[in-house]
Design an enzyme around this catalytic site. Structure first.
Site, PDB file in Angstrom:
ATOM      1  N   HIS A 216      -8.155  15.845  -3.221  1.00 24.97           N
ATOM      2  CA  HIS A 216      -8.993  16.628  -4.124  1.00 24.97           C
ATOM      3  C   HIS A 216      -9.886  17.641  -3.394  1.00 24.97           C
ATOM      4  CE1 HIS A 216      -8.095  13.344  -7.118  1.00 24.97           C
ATOM      5  NE2 HIS A 216      -7.905  14.411  -7.842  1.00 24.97           N
TER       6      HIS A 216
ATOM      7  N   GLU B 239      -2.195  16.325  -0.144  1.00 29.16           N
ATOM      8  CA  GLU B 239      -2.585  17.336  -1.141  1.00 29.16           C
ATOM      9  C   GLU B 239      -4.004  17.856  -0.933  1.00 29.16           C
ATOM     10  OE1 GLU B 239      -2.858  17.577  -6.028  1.00 29.16           O
ATOM     11  OE2 GLU B 239      -1.359  16.297  -5.071  1.00 29.16           O
TER      12      GLU B 239
ATOM     13  N   HIS C  29       1.361  20.896 -10.957  1.00 28.28           N
ATOM     14  CA  HIS C  29       0.233  19.998 -11.216  1.00 28.28           C
ATOM     15  C   HIS C  29       0.174  19.785 -12.724  1.00 28.28           C
ATOM     16  CE1 HIS C  29      -4.213  19.285 -11.740  1.00 28.28           C
ATOM     17  NE2 HIS C  29      -3.969  18.474 -10.735  1.00 28.28           N
TER      18      HIS C  29
END
Length: 386
Positions: free
Chosen positions: A203, A229, A305
């Site tokens: 994140h 990610e 996403h």
């Protein structure tokens, strides 16, 4: 086919509100779209309402013209999230209208399909446990048993930094927190077996040194890492590229990028192995197709996403069916009980795949009466939706 009405609906989702948009035209044509569920607040709904007012009277078939008009009219704020989300939802609805009017699925209008099924990876498979390593492992087995051979999760999400009441302004993790994250990841891999891929989500909430250290520890642990990610904030493509070179793991970015213009420096800096545009944020069907084509010229695959509502899943599937460089599509393994109830047909998910429908438009209608039974939550704390 003039646009006569644009109506946003705020609907309760599993964690954040869904924001749906209905676009209607003279003659009874209509289509549905979805804006982002983050922050899931009335600000996204208001952006959809404002954008909708600016296209009344325009021809719904002029999809690209309307996209460009809204982008130029509203984007003086600098690709602001709610603005791009509104454009995304309206664009989606216009493609739905076009497909219904022509009697063809959207993917046919985008050039036809490369595939009949789209491989999914599971997110939100971990929501029912107490966030111990054992709970993660047990839930991972359930997702794999349902046919998913790739799982995404954030092993850092329940330790404290910027997620809970205790803030860590330096975006670092203590030794204990680092060890815990690695232990969770290893336990999940052990539970599902070495062939199941794990996507590790950060994140963009780790500083550079911590991001690199955690990636290297995950690599040393022998994790079958599908990707690492957002190792750095999206607005820092150089930093992302530097981390990518140092960690030796595939890097995926894109959920925070709005439009092809923000993806371009990522590709030019070779900062990502996989791009993850979000169809409810990046500009809708039109822009996701353009981003995918741009990525193709750099030989980079697309894995949208998609921790959103069902229309996002459906629209993403249409675009991904129409491109050669599709990799995987994110899917919410656990969701609200009414996800399928709001649709004319349940989501066609079978053994870890989305099965492409052949009905006109997006292939699904939305039951407005069911939307109204689940209104979105409109409370806030410190200016943020909760």
């Amino acid at each position: 086919m003039k646009i006569t009405r644009v109506t946003p609906y705020l609907v309760e989702g599993i964690k954040y509100n869904w924001t749906f948009v209905k676009v209607e035209t003279e003659g009874g044509h209509y289509g549905w779209g979805e804006a982002t569920n983050w922050p899931g607040s009335p600000i996204v709904e208001a952006a959809c309402q404002h954008a909708g007012e600016r296209i009344l009277g325009l021809d719904a078939r002029q999809i690209d013209f309307i996209w460009t008009k809204l982008y130029k009219d509203l984007n003086w704020l600098g690709q602001a999230g709610p603005v791009m989300s509104a454009i995304s939802a309206i664009d989606m609805a216009l493609w739905d209208i076009q497909g219904k009017a022509l009697g063809a699925p959207v993917y046919q209008l985008l050039g036809g399909k490369y595939r009949d099924r789209l491989k999914l990876y599971a997110n939100y498979w971990f929501t029912k446990g107490d966030h111990t390593a054992e709970a993660y492992a047990a839930q991972a087995k359930v997702a794999v048993a349902a046919g998913f051979n790739a799982l995404k999760f954030d092993p850092f999400a329940h330790v404290s930094y910027l997620y809970g009441e205790h803030l860590a302004p330096d975006l670092a993790l203590s030794t204990e927190q680092q060890n815990r994250a690695v232990a969770i990841t290893k336990e999940v891999q052990k539970a599902v077996g070495p062939s199941v891929q794990l996507a590790i989500e950060t994140h963009a909430m780790l500083n550079g040194a911590t991001s690199v250290e955690m990636a290297l520890r995950i690599k040393e642990a022998g994790i079958n890492c599908m990707w690492y990610e957002e190792p750095a904030p999206a607005e820092t493509p150089n930093a992302t590229a530097d981390i990518k070179r140092r960690i030796g793991l595939p890097v995926a970015v894109g959920e925070r990028l709005h439009s092809r213009y923000m993806f371009k420096p990522i590709l030019e800096n070779q900062a990502a192995d996989i791009l993850m545009p979000d169809i409810t944020r990046c500009g809708g069907i039109s822009e996701m197709k353009k981003i995918s084509t741009l990525a193709e010229t750099f030989n980079v695959p697309i894995a949208p996403h998609n921790p959103n509502g069902p229309l996002s899943t459906i629209a993403s599937a249409h675009v991904m069916a129409s491109i050669p460089n599709f990799f995987r599509l994110e899917f919410m393994f656990h969701d609200v009980a009414w996800r399928d109830e709001i649709l004319s047909h349940p989501l066609p998910v079978q053994e870890g795949y989305f099965v492409l429908p052949d009905r006109p438009g997006l292939g699904f209608d939305v039951k407005e009466e069911v939307l109204l039974e689940h209104p979105g939550i409109r409370t806030s704390r410190d200016g943020f939706y909760i």
